[in-house]
Design a protein around this motif. Structure first.
Motif, PDB file in Angstrom:
ATOM      1  N   LYS A   1       0.826  -1.202   0.000  1.00  0.00           N
ATOM      2  CA  LYS A   1       0.000   0.000   0.000  1.00  0.00           C
ATOM      3  C   LYS A   1       0.866   1.259   0.000  1.00  0.00           C
ATOM      4  N   LEU A   2       1.971   1.210   0.721  1.00  0.00           N
ATOM      5  CA  LEU A   2       2.856   2.368   0.749  1.00  0.00           C
ATOM      6  C   LEU A   2       3.603   2.539  -0.570  1.00  0.00           C
ATOM      7  N   VAL A   3       3.927   1.453  -1.232  1.00  0.00           N
ATOM      8  CA  VAL A   3       4.522   1.547  -2.566  1.00  0.00           C
ATOM      9  C   VAL A   3       3.533   2.202  -3.529  1.00  0.00           C
ATOM     10  N   ALA A   4       2.257   1.848  -3.415  1.00  0.00           N
ATOM     11  CA  ALA A   4       1.230   2.485  -4.247  1.00  0.00           C
ATOM     12  C   ALA A   4       1.139   3.975  -3.956  1.00  0.00           C
ATOM     13  N   LEU A   5       1.313   4.339  -2.689  1.00  0.00           N
ATOM     14  CA  LEU A   5       1.310   5.751  -2.316  1.00  0.00           C
ATOM     15  C   LEU A   5       2.478   6.482  -2.963  1.00  0.00           C
ATOM     16  N   VAL A   6       3.658   5.874  -2.935  1.00  0.00           N
ATOM     17  CA  VAL A   6       4.830   6.481  -3.563  1.00  0.00           C
ATOM     18  C   VAL A   6       4.584   6.690  -5.060  1.00  0.00           C
ATOM     19  N   LYS A   7       4.016   5.687  -5.720  1.00  0.00           N
ATOM     20  CA  LYS A   7       3.736   5.801  -7.156  1.00  0.00           C
ATOM     21  C   LYS A   7       2.714   6.907  -7.429  1.00  0.00           C
ATOM     22  N   ALA A   8       1.689   6.962  -6.603  1.00  0.00           N
ATOM     23  CA  ALA A   8       0.677   8.005  -6.795  1.00  0.00           C
ATOM     24  C   ALA A   8       1.274   9.390  -6.594  1.00  0.00           C
ATOM     25  N   ASN A   9       2.208   9.494  -5.673  1.00  0.00           N
ATOM     26  CA  ASN A   9       2.824  10.786  -5.394  1.00  0.00           C
ATOM     27  C   ASN A   9       3.660  11.285  -6.561  1.00  0.00           C
ATOM     28  N   THR A  10       4.060  10.385  -7.449  1.00  0.00           N
ATOM     29  CA  THR A  10       4.849  10.788  -8.616  1.00  0.00           C
ATOM     30  C   THR A  10       4.086  11.799  -9.460  1.00  0.00           C
ATOM     31  N   ALA A  11       2.805  11.541  -9.685  1.00  0.00           N
ATOM     32  CA  ALA A  11       1.984  12.469 -10.466  1.00  0.00           C
ATOM     33  C   ALA A  11       1.812  13.794  -9.734  1.00  0.00           C
ATOM     34  N   LEU A  12       1.680  13.736  -8.419  1.00  0.00           N
ATOM     35  CA  LEU A  12       1.514  14.955  -7.644  1.00  0.00           C
ATOM     36  C   LEU A  12       2.798  15.774  -7.640  1.00  0.00           C
ATOM     37  N   ARG A  13       3.929  15.094  -7.579  1.00  0.00           N
ATOM     38  CA  ARG A  13       5.210  15.801  -7.619  1.00  0.00           C
ATOM     39  C   ARG A  13       5.420  16.460  -8.977  1.00  0.00           C
ATOM     40  N   ALA A  14       4.951  15.817 -10.048  1.00  0.00           N
ATOM     41  CA  ALA A  14       5.057  16.409 -11.375  1.00  0.00           C
ATOM     42  C   ALA A  14       4.207  17.677 -11.461  1.00  0.00           C
ATOM     43  N   ARG A  15       3.005  17.622 -10.917  1.00  0.00           N
ATOM     44  CA  ARG A  15       2.147  18.800 -10.877  1.00  0.00           C
ATOM     45  C   ARG A  15       2.821  19.905 -10.064  1.00  0.00           C
ATOM     46  N   ASN A  16       3.418  19.545  -8.951  1.00  0.00           N
ATOM     47  CA  ASN A  16       4.094  20.511  -8.101  1.00  0.00           C
ATOM     48  C   ASN A  16       5.261  21.181  -8.834  1.00  0.00           C
TER      49      ASN A  16
ATOM     50  N   ALA B   1      -5.298  14.735 -10.005  1.00  0.00           N
ATOM     51  CA  ALA B   1      -4.261  13.798 -10.439  1.00  0.00           C
ATOM     52  C   ALA B   1      -4.410  12.447  -9.751  1.00  0.00           C
ATOM     53  N   LEU B   2      -5.012  12.444  -8.560  1.00  0.00           N
ATOM     54  CA  LEU B   2      -5.303  11.192  -7.860  1.00  0.00           C
ATOM     55  C   LEU B   2      -6.622  10.575  -8.315  1.00  0.00           C
ATOM     56  N   GLY B   3      -7.360  11.295  -9.141  1.00  0.00           N
ATOM     57  CA  GLY B   3      -8.607  10.758  -9.671  1.00  0.00           C
ATOM     58  C   GLY B   3      -9.845  11.169  -8.907  1.00  0.00           C
ATOM     59  N   PHE B   4      -9.753  12.195  -8.050  1.00  0.00           N
ATOM     60  CA  PHE B   4     -10.878  12.595  -7.221  1.00  0.00           C
ATOM     61  C   PHE B   4     -11.482  13.910  -7.711  1.00  0.00           C
ATOM     62  N   ARG B   5     -12.789  14.016  -7.577  1.00  0.00           N
ATOM     63  CA  ARG B   5     -13.443  15.285  -7.829  1.00  0.00           C
ATOM     64  C   ARG B   5     -13.021  16.275  -6.743  1.00  0.00           C
ATOM     65  N   PHE B   6     -12.912  17.546  -7.118  1.00  0.00           N
ATOM     66  CA  PHE B   6     -12.489  18.553  -6.148  1.00  0.00           C
ATOM     67  C   PHE B   6     -13.462  19.717  -6.161  1.00  0.00           C
ATOM     68  N   LYS B   7     -13.795  20.166  -4.942  1.00  0.00           N
ATOM     69  CA  LYS B   7     -14.641  21.344  -4.792  1.00  0.00           C
ATOM     70  C   LYS B   7     -14.008  22.274  -3.754  1.00  0.00           C
ATOM     71  N   GLU B   8     -13.934  23.554  -4.112  1.00  0.00           N
ATOM     72  CA  GLU B   8     -13.474  24.550  -3.142  1.00  0.00           C
ATOM     73  C   GLU B   8     -14.592  24.764  -2.128  1.00  0.00           C
ATOM     74  N   TYR B   9     -14.244  24.645  -0.844  1.00  0.00           N
ATOM     75  CA  TYR B   9     -15.297  24.681   0.184  1.00  0.00           C
ATOM     76  C   TYR B   9     -14.730  25.223   1.484  1.00  0.00           C
ATOM     77  N   ASP B  10     -15.460  26.147   2.071  1.00  0.00           N
ATOM     78  CA  ASP B  10     -15.140  26.713   3.380  1.00  0.00           C
ATOM     79  C   ASP B  10     -16.155  26.170   4.375  1.00  0.00           C
ATOM     80  N   ILE B  11     -15.680  25.486   5.377  1.00  0.00           N
ATOM     81  CA  ILE B  11     -16.586  24.820   6.321  1.00  0.00           C
ATOM     82  C   ILE B  11     -17.450  25.817   7.081  1.00  0.00           C
ATOM     83  N   PHE B  12     -17.025  27.086   7.126  1.00  0.00           N
ATOM     84  CA  PHE B  12     -17.817  28.111   7.801  1.00  0.00           C
ATOM     85  C   PHE B  12     -18.888  28.716   6.900  1.00  0.00           C
TER      86      PHE B  12
END
Length: 407
Positions: free
Chosen positions: A106-121, A256-267
């Motif tokens: 599972k942690l190896v999968a996390l490292v692989k997923a982080n590759t796409a995030l690091r590229a975006r960064n 990049a992780l495949g999730f929908r994203f919404k800007e949201y303020d909990i207040f």
């Protein structure tokens, strides 16, 4: 990945309470004792009590874990001979945690997923000029936390939290903590039967997908853990995962992780309207409640508690909460509203509300494991760290961990 009045952003840097880290596997202790230097504590459970002491031998260097390194920074190691996976959640790699092969995968999968995030960064850092300079400034913000030194009671300001250099260090370090803590939280909740009805409903051919929302989710590591747990362990094939955060620059990472994203303020605003659905099954809130629902009598904090109660009244099966402190004012505030609280950490050594479920009134779950059995079957044992409770004398010495170790 969090909220507070005035646009401040919470984080979980070096002021994070809750232990030093370590797994409860009982193997590998002998090999650690054979290395140069010494480790604090006499436990062979493989936790933060085994912190490396450079004074154990003059000139000794901190020993590398057994086996081979599985990531660039040296936070993940695998020893094929012993079957022990060692990983670190802190910047200086002082506090080892341990898991087995299933955790390693599972942690190896996390490292692989982080590759796409690091590229975006990297794209974002290049847009600001010299990426090395941007990364250095981000490291300064991450380590020094200048806003934390003020009176805002947040780790980083809104702008600091959106700084690509700081986000680089967040990706490098917080990925380990947020993923493993959320995964352990979900396993503990599953031991009590939290997901049984929702999984059965999602399995129906004409049923809607199971919906999970993360509030203040940053890049999306909580949802990354939820996706793998629900898909691989609970066999849920129909999932809708929504990540929300007040900082919009996390969108690219989350997508990049495949999730929908919404800007949201909990207040502000309505969560379900923001997501665009009428029903959500589970809401995950990680390291946010301390900033938005911790002061009784504060109108904004009281309003957040009212909002969370309303979510439970509108079909949310559970609000799944992870926090740093062992005593959370939000738990009492929610109980005063009739919300049921299920405390998932072991309670025999003192009150521990770092991992809790907020449930509709009258919800009955299975009894969970007691005492040492609370880590039975967990992929990432001793997460979050519990050995400090034994060291301080259990319930007699309880009062909340003040250990600072996540930076």
């Amino acid at each position: 990945d969090g909220h507070r009045p005035g646009g401040g952003i919470r984080g979980s840097g070096s002021h994070a309470h809750g232990g030093r880290g370590g797994g409860s596997y009982r193997y590998g202790a002998a090999s650690r004792d054979e290395r140069p230097g010494k480790f604090h504590g006499g436990s062979n459970r493989g936790g933060g009590v085994n912190r490396w002491d450079p004074n154990g031998r003059r000139g000794a260097e901190r020993p590398a874990p057994a086996g081979g390194k599985l990531d660039e920074e040296g936070h993940l190691w695998w020893d094929e001979t012993s079957g022990v996976c060692t990983y670190f959640q802190d910047r200086r790699r002082k506090w080892p945690f341990y898991t087995d092969e299933r955790g390693k995968e599972k942690l190896v999968a996390l490292v692989k997923a982080n590759t796409a995030l690091r590229a975006r960064n990297m794209e974002l850092m290049l847009s600001m000029g010299d990426p090395d300079s941007v990364a250095q400034e981000g490291e300064r913000l991450y380590v020094e936390k200048p806003t934390l030194r003020g009176e805002d009671n947040v780790t980083w300001s809104f702008n600091e939290y959106g700084h690509p250099g700081l986000q680089l260090h967040y990706l490098k370090l917080k990925s380990w903590q947020r993923f493993t803590e959320t995964y352990a939280l979900l396993e503990r909740a599953d031991q009590r039967g939290l997901f049984d009805e929702a999984c059965a409903a999602a399995a129906q051919s004409d049923g809607r997908p199971m919906r999970v929302v993360s509030i203040g989710g940053g890049p999306g590591y909580e949802l990354f853990a939820a996706e793998r747990f629900l898909r691989d362990v609970k066999n849920v094939t129909k999932l809708e995962l929504y990540n929300t955060d007040i900082q919009p620059t996390w969108r690219g990472y989350s997508e990049a992780l495949g999730f929908r994203f919404k800007e949201y303020d909990i207040f502000k605003g309505d969560l379900l309207q923001t997501i665009g659905v009428d029903v959500v099954d589970f809401v995950i809130i990680s390291y946010v409640m301390i900033y938005v629902a911790s002061t009784p009598g504060n109108p904004a904090h009281e309003a957040v508690c009212d909002m969370l109660k309303s979510l439970l009244e509108r079909g949310v099966r559970a609000i799944i909460v992870s926090e740093r402190g062992e005593q959370q004012a939000s738990c009492k505030m929610m109980e005063q509203r009739g919300v049921a609280i299920e405390r998932l950490m072991r309670q025999d050594l003192g009150l521990d509300e770092r991992q809790v479920l907020l449930l509709p009134p009258g919800t009955q779950l299975r009894a969970g494991p007691e005492n040492d059995a609370s880590t039975t079957g967990l992929t990432f044992p001793n997460v979050p760290f519990e050995e400090h409770k034994i060291k301080r004398g259990g319930a007699k010495g309880a009062g909340g961990s003040q250990t600072k170790w996540y930076s």
